[in-house]
Write an enzyme that holds these catalytic residues in place. Structure first.
Site, short mmCIF file in Angstrom:
data_model
loop_
_atom_site.label_atom_id
_atom_site.label_comp_id
_atom_site.label_asym_id
_atom_site.label_seq_id
_atom_site.Cartn_x
_atom_site.Cartn_y
_atom_site.Cartn_z
N CYS A 1 -5.77 4.13 9.69
CA CYS A 1 -6.30 4.12 8.32
C CYS A 1 -5.67 5.30 7.58
CB CYS A 1 -7.82 4.22 8.34
SG CYS A 1 -8.52 4.22 6.68
N GLY A 2 -4.93 4.98 6.52
CA GLY A 2 -4.23 6.04 5.78
C GLY A 2 -5.17 6.90 4.96
N HIS A 3 -6.05 6.27 4.18
CA HIS A 3 -6.95 7.09 3.37
C HIS A 3 -7.86 7.89 4.28
CE1 HIS A 3 -10.59 4.53 3.89
NE2 HIS A 3 -11.20 5.64 3.53
N HIS B 1 -5.95 -7.72 6.35
CA HIS B 1 -6.03 -7.18 4.99
C HIS B 1 -5.10 -8.03 4.09
CE1 HIS B 1 -7.29 -3.71 7.38
NE2 HIS B 1 -7.66 -3.07 6.29
N ASP C 1 -10.32 -1.85 -1.24
CA ASP C 1 -10.02 -0.43 -1.07
C ASP C 1 -9.95 0.23 -2.44
OD1 ASP C 1 -8.98 2.05 -0.34
OD2 ASP C 1 -7.74 1.18 1.25
N CYS D 1 -4.65 2.35 -0.42
CA CYS D 1 -4.58 1.91 0.99
C CYS D 1 -3.32 2.45 1.69
CB CYS D 1 -4.63 0.39 1.10
SG CYS D 1 -4.86 -0.16 2.81
N GLY D 2 -3.52 3.39 2.59
CA GLY D 2 -2.38 4.02 3.27
C GLY D 2 -1.62 3.05 4.16
N THR D 3 -2.34 2.27 4.98
CA THR D 3 -1.62 1.34 5.85
C THR D 3 -1.03 0.19 5.03
OG1 THR D 3 -3.75 0.29 6.37
CG2 THR D 3 -2.89 1.88 7.97
O1 PYC Z 1 -6.00 3.52 3.77
O2 PYC Z 1 -5.16 2.44 5.47
C1 PYC Z 1 -6.03 2.63 4.64
C2 PYC Z 1 -7.23 1.76 4.68
C3 PYC Z 1 -7.47 0.72 5.51
C4 PYC Z 1 -8.73 0.21 5.17
C5 PYC Z 1 -9.23 0.96 4.14
N1 PYC Z 1 -8.30 1.92 3.87
#
Ligand code: PYC
Length: 307
Positions: free
Chosen positions: A83-85, A203, A228, A232-234
């Site tokens: 999870c990036g965030h 996602h 999100d 969303c980082g990923t």
């Molecule tokens: O930031 O990767 C992300 C992420 C995944 C689900 C919610 N945020």
């Protein structure tokens, strides 16, 4: 536990009190959390203790001793590979706790080891795991909507990315975009359109224009059917892999990716060793609260509100 938000998207870091997941690879411990302790992570994420869109970050002992911590991320409906965030929120939380300072640190996730650079109390650059596009121009028949075409890409989770979005990516359309992306995810699962080893899409991203001069704005549906609030980082990692594969973004070039609520990440990549990209994601997180969750045996909603 400590709550933070990254570009509006909440992260709840669980410091203690979680079930014992044993030892071994984090992917194995994540599988144990998913299959043997669903009640635990759902009670932490569900209302009234949790909130929609919240992601949990359970701290665990890393296998790799060079990592400052191991972490397993989850939302109310799924244990996540990465999870990036959440990694930006976790880094700021570790700094808040005095466990790390400004500089570069390593964090172990079920998807692999990521590097974080803490620039100040709130700003973090995540260098994530190698991300790749798996299929281009996949056409799905979405019931009640029609044909939708997009790419399938991996960024630590599995994404179906529609670029450009058939509906404008604006806050007024959040309801319509939620409905459409749930339909897309269901259609991709029904069509078995996913990862190389049959991993299902978890996602969905709709890419649109930014009214604020960013490269683009996205809407990202998460496994719990919430969107999100951050870019969303990923998802940004998966999108970078698609832009690189299409020759639309050069290695080292930086772009700004905006979320549907207007928060943003700075993104770039370098080529990965296996033909994908190594993403760099810079964003900001803020600690919001430190608290202890209580689960009173007399509380009818101690397991959360399940409807
Ligand atoms: O930031 O990767 C992300 C992420 C995944 C689900 C919610 N945020």
């Amino acid at each position: 536990m400590i709550d933070s938000h990254t570009g509006g998207e909440p992260t709840r870091v669980i410091l203690d009190g979680a079930p014992d997941l044993g030892t071994g690879p984090l992917s194995e411990r994540a599988r144990r959390l998913a299959t043997e302790h669903e009640g635990f992570y759902r009670s932490v994420m569900l209302e009234p203790r949790g909130q929609p869109a919240m992601v949990g970050a359970l701290l665990v002992e890393p296998v790799d001793p060079t990592c400052v911590t191991g972490v397993i991320y989850f939302d109310v409906d799924a244990v996540l590979g990465m999870c990036g965030h959440g990694t930006i929120g976790l880094t700021v939380t570790l700094a808040h706790l005095g466990r790390i300072g400004v500089g570069v640190h390593r964090i172990e996730t079920p998807a692999g080891v990521v590097t974080v650079e803490l620039h100040d109390g709130n700003t973090v650059t995540v260098t994530s795991i190698e991300s790749r596009r798996v299929q281009r121009d996949v056409s799905l028949d979405v019931p009640g909507y029609g044909a939708v075409t997009g790419d399938i890409a991996y960024g630590g989770n599995w994404f179906f990315i529609v670029d450009p979005s058939p509906i404008p990516v604006i806050p007024d359309n959040i309801g319509a975009m939620t409905e459409l992306t749930i339909g897309i995810r269901n259609a991709s699962i029904a069509a078995r359109a996913g990862g190389e080893r049959g991993e299902p899409v978890d996602h969905v991203i709709l890419q649109g224009d930014s009214p604020n001069g960013a490269h683009s704005r996205n809407f990202v549906l998460c496994p719990d059917n919430n969107y999100d609030r951050s870019p969303c980082g990923t998802g940004s990692s998966a999108r970078l892999a698609c832009l690189a594969a299409d020759g639309r973004l050069a290695a080292g070039e930086e772009i700004v990716q905006e979320s549907v609520i207007g928060s943003s990440y700075r993104l770039s990549y370098r080529p990965g060793p296996n033909g994908g990209v190594i993403p760099r994601i810079t964003g900001q997180a803020f600690v919001m609260s430190e608290a202890k969750l209580k689960f009173d045996s007399q509380d009818p909603f101690r397991a959360g509100i399940e409807i």
